[in-house]
Structures are given as C-alpha cells and as structure tokens.
Write a protein that holds these residues in place. Structure first.
Motif, PDB file in Angstrom:
ATOM      1  N   THR A  36       0.841  -1.199   0.000  1.00  0.00           N
ATOM      2  CA  THR A  36       0.000   0.000   0.000  1.00  0.00           C
ATOM      3  C   THR A  36       0.873   1.245   0.000  1.00  0.00           C
ATOM      4  OG1 THR A  36      -1.696  -1.195   1.220  1.00  0.00           O
ATOM      5  CG2 THR A  36      -1.859   1.208   1.201  1.00  0.00           C
ATOM      6  N   SER A  96      -6.877  11.865   0.510  1.00  0.00           N
ATOM      7  CA  SER A  96      -8.094  11.065   0.715  1.00  0.00           C
ATOM      8  C   SER A  96      -7.747   9.595   0.945  1.00  0.00           C
ATOM      9  CB  SER A  96      -9.024  11.180  -0.494  1.00  0.00           C
ATOM     10  OG  SER A  96      -9.458  12.500  -0.655  1.00  0.00           O
ATOM     11  N   LEU A  97      -6.760   9.102   0.219  1.00  0.00           N
ATOM     12  CA  LEU A  97      -6.332   7.713   0.407  1.00  0.00           C
ATOM     13  C   LEU A  97      -5.692   7.510   1.775  1.00  0.00           C
ATOM     14  CD1 LEU A  97      -4.942   7.003  -3.173  1.00  0.00           C
ATOM     15  CD2 LEU A  97      -7.090   6.176  -2.167  1.00  0.00           C
ATOM     16  N   GLU A 102      -6.546   9.177   4.387  1.00  0.00           N
ATOM     17  CA  GLU A 102      -7.666   9.203   5.320  1.00  0.00           C
ATOM     18  C   GLU A 102      -8.370   7.846   5.367  1.00  0.00           C
ATOM     19  OE1 GLU A 102     -11.354  12.168   6.486  1.00  0.00           O
ATOM     20  OE2 GLU A 102     -10.512  12.278   4.475  1.00  0.00           O
ATOM     21  N   VAL A 103      -8.532   7.225   4.202  1.00  0.00           N
ATOM     22  CA  VAL A 103      -9.129   5.887   4.155  1.00  0.00           C
ATOM     23  C   VAL A 103      -8.263   4.888   4.910  1.00  0.00           C
ATOM     24  CG1 VAL A 103      -9.683   3.970   2.591  1.00  0.00           C
ATOM     25  CG2 VAL A 103     -10.401   6.291   2.020  1.00  0.00           C
ATOM     26  N   ALA A 104      -6.938   5.060   4.828  1.00  0.00           N
ATOM     27  CA  ALA A 104      -6.005   4.176   5.527  1.00  0.00           C
ATOM     28  C   ALA A 104      -5.892   4.515   7.015  1.00  0.00           C
ATOM     29  CB  ALA A 104      -4.629   4.236   4.871  1.00  0.00           C
ATOM     30  N   GLU A 105      -6.708   5.463   7.479  1.00  0.00           N
ATOM     31  CA  GLU A 105      -6.795   5.852   8.881  1.00  0.00           C
ATOM     32  C   GLU A 105      -5.508   6.469   9.431  1.00  0.00           C
ATOM     33  OE1 GLU A 105      -8.395   2.522  11.051  1.00  0.00           O
ATOM     34  OE2 GLU A 105     -10.337   2.719  10.073  1.00  0.00           O
ATOM     35  N   VAL A 148      -3.135  13.923   7.123  1.00  0.00           N
ATOM     36  CA  VAL A 148      -4.015  14.119   5.966  1.00  0.00           C
ATOM     37  C   VAL A 148      -4.050  15.601   5.582  1.00  0.00           C
ATOM     38  CG1 VAL A 148      -6.403  13.948   5.146  1.00  0.00           C
ATOM     39  CG2 VAL A 148      -5.412  12.083   6.496  1.00  0.00           C
TER      40      VAL A 148
END
Length: 115
Positions: A27, A46-47, A49-52, A58
C-alpha cells in the motif's frame, strides 16, 4: 439474496486482524507510485484518510505549499512543486512508522519557500 463479496477471505482476514496496525508495504509503494505520477495531493490525502492516518497527516499532505512572494517565485518549476508532495508523503510515512506526528517541513518545501 446473498451478498457477493469481491474480496478474498485471506485478504478479509488480514484486514480484520486487529494485531496489524501498520500500513502494508504494498500500500505504501502504491501511494508512492501515485505520488510520482503527479496525482493530485487531495486524492493522495483522501487515500491516507481511508487508511486511517492521523488527521494532521491528511491535512499536511492536502495543505497548500507556502511560496514566498518574490520576483523569483514565478520561476519555480512545476516538478519542484510535485517533489514537495512526494517528500511530504515520505515524511508522513516516516512519522507513521515511528508513531509520531511532527511539526517540521521537508527540505524541498524550504527550497520553494526561499526561491
């Protein structure tokens, strides 16, 4: 009607494994490749953020580049601006691996500020 799952059971087990809190290497490499392709920083953020990732990371990635207003500021090449995003991403990954959130900038950002 049964829901179709497109993710293999092995991957689902890896995702739901509570012991694995670090970002998988593949990743990280994918995000680095996307950054090298001059992907907009907002999409990369954004990616993250998706990956926390932390909200600080972010926002740092998506945030504006600070460029000093001078007669030379119009001469900053576009590749240098993209290099700033790539370096920001590397700094974020380093901080992520060390479980910290820093307040420093990258050397590339300092270069664009001084131009």
């Amino acid at each position: 009607m049964e829901q179709m799952n497109l993710i293999s059971p092995e991957i689902m087990a890896e995702i739901s494994d509570g012991n694995s809190t670090k970002l998988p290497d593949n990743t990280r490499k994918m995000l680095q490749v996307l950054a090298s392709l001059n992907t907009p920083k907002e999409l990369l953020a954004s990616l993250l953020e998706v990956a926390e990732f932390s909200l600080h990371h972010v926002r740092y990635l998506a945030g504006p580049l600070v460029i000093h207003r001078s007669p030379w500021s119009d001469t900053i090449p576009q590749w240098l601006k993209f290099a700033c995003i790539q370096d920001r991403l590397e700094l974020i990954f380093t901080e992520y691996e060390q479980d910290q959130v820093g307040v420093s900038s990258t050397a590339t950002e300092v270069l664009t500020l001084k131009v």
